[in-house]
Design an enzyme around this catalytic site. Sequence first.
Site, PDB file in Angstrom:
ATOM      1  N   ASP A  30      42.050  88.386  58.982  1.00 48.22           N
ATOM      2  CA  ASP A  30      42.160  88.410  60.437  1.00 48.22           C
ATOM      3  C   ASP A  30      41.109  89.331  61.056  1.00 48.22           C
ATOM      4  OD1 ASP A  30      43.239  87.787  62.905  1.00 48.22           O
ATOM      5  OD2 ASP A  30      44.783  89.339  62.800  1.00 48.22           O
ATOM      6  N   HIS A  47      33.052  84.297  62.200  1.00 47.04           N
ATOM      7  CA  HIS A  47      33.495  83.482  61.076  1.00 47.04           C
ATOM      8  C   HIS A  47      32.432  83.445  59.973  1.00 47.04           C
ATOM      9  CE1 HIS A  47      36.998  82.378  63.293  1.00 47.04           C
ATOM     10  NE2 HIS A  47      36.332  81.705  64.217  1.00 47.04           N
ATOM     11  N   LEU A 141      39.362  83.369  37.298  1.00 49.90           N
ATOM     12  CA  LEU A 141      40.115  83.665  38.515  1.00 49.90           C
ATOM     13  C   LEU A 141      40.482  82.345  39.170  1.00 49.90           C
ATOM     14  CD1 LEU A 141      41.007  85.601  40.921  1.00 49.90           C
ATOM     15  CD2 LEU A 141      38.723  85.195  41.865  1.00 49.90           C
TER      16      LEU A 141
END
Length: 253
Positions: A30, A47, A141
């Site tokens: 956020d 972004h 991962l």
Amino acid sequence: MACSSLDISAECLKLSQRKELPKHVAIIMDGNSRWAKAKGMPRIAGHREGAQSVKRCIKAAIHNNIEWLTLYTFSSENWRRTPEEVSDLTSLLKYYLKYEARQLHKEGIRVRIIGEIDRFDRKLQDEFSAIEQLTKKNNRLTLTLALSYGSRGEIVRAAQRIAEDIQQGNLTIDQVTENVFAKYLFAPDIPDPDMILRTSGECRLSNFLLWQSAYAELIFVDTLWPDFTENHFNAALETYVRRERRFGARPGL
């Protein structure tokens, strides 16, 4: 205590020598828009910079041997934003998947996608399938991207599928347990997160992994996502290892 400030120090870089780290970290990324606004830049700039933080976060996760990393990338509520911003976000997502897929594969990262992906255009859906297929055998991962994701919608969808199976005679009401219900969620094979981190100073889950977060440690930091670094990630892990996870039991039990 859920809300906690983080102490970024050299000690945080020695986590591999400390007690057990989380196996699964989930992050609510956020603050992109506020970061851009503070700098007098368009939202898309925030972004784009946030995408760089994703790379840093993945690097930190690998460095600390985290097995699962889930990122709240595009919420179901994001569709309510202006058409221009939605277009910018989806275009950035297409670019990231196209140009980062091979690098993620090279680093041994498996990519998973969860959410209502049928709301995206067919070309982007094909990109989702392609990166999942390319990386499906990797095990260094597992990076899960929550796209067009909303936890309430996920839970409603699971309940509907259970109702259908009961109606068709494939399941009885008595067979519906917590474990059975969980199998109807988007990715039942992904373990529940041990730790959920949210940036930007907001202290809420915002419809993210509501079922899965029942016993997760919640960590909220003031840092805006584009400013998030490996040191911030390490500091969050340091906060995690200082906590005692009891899962409802009394101390010492």
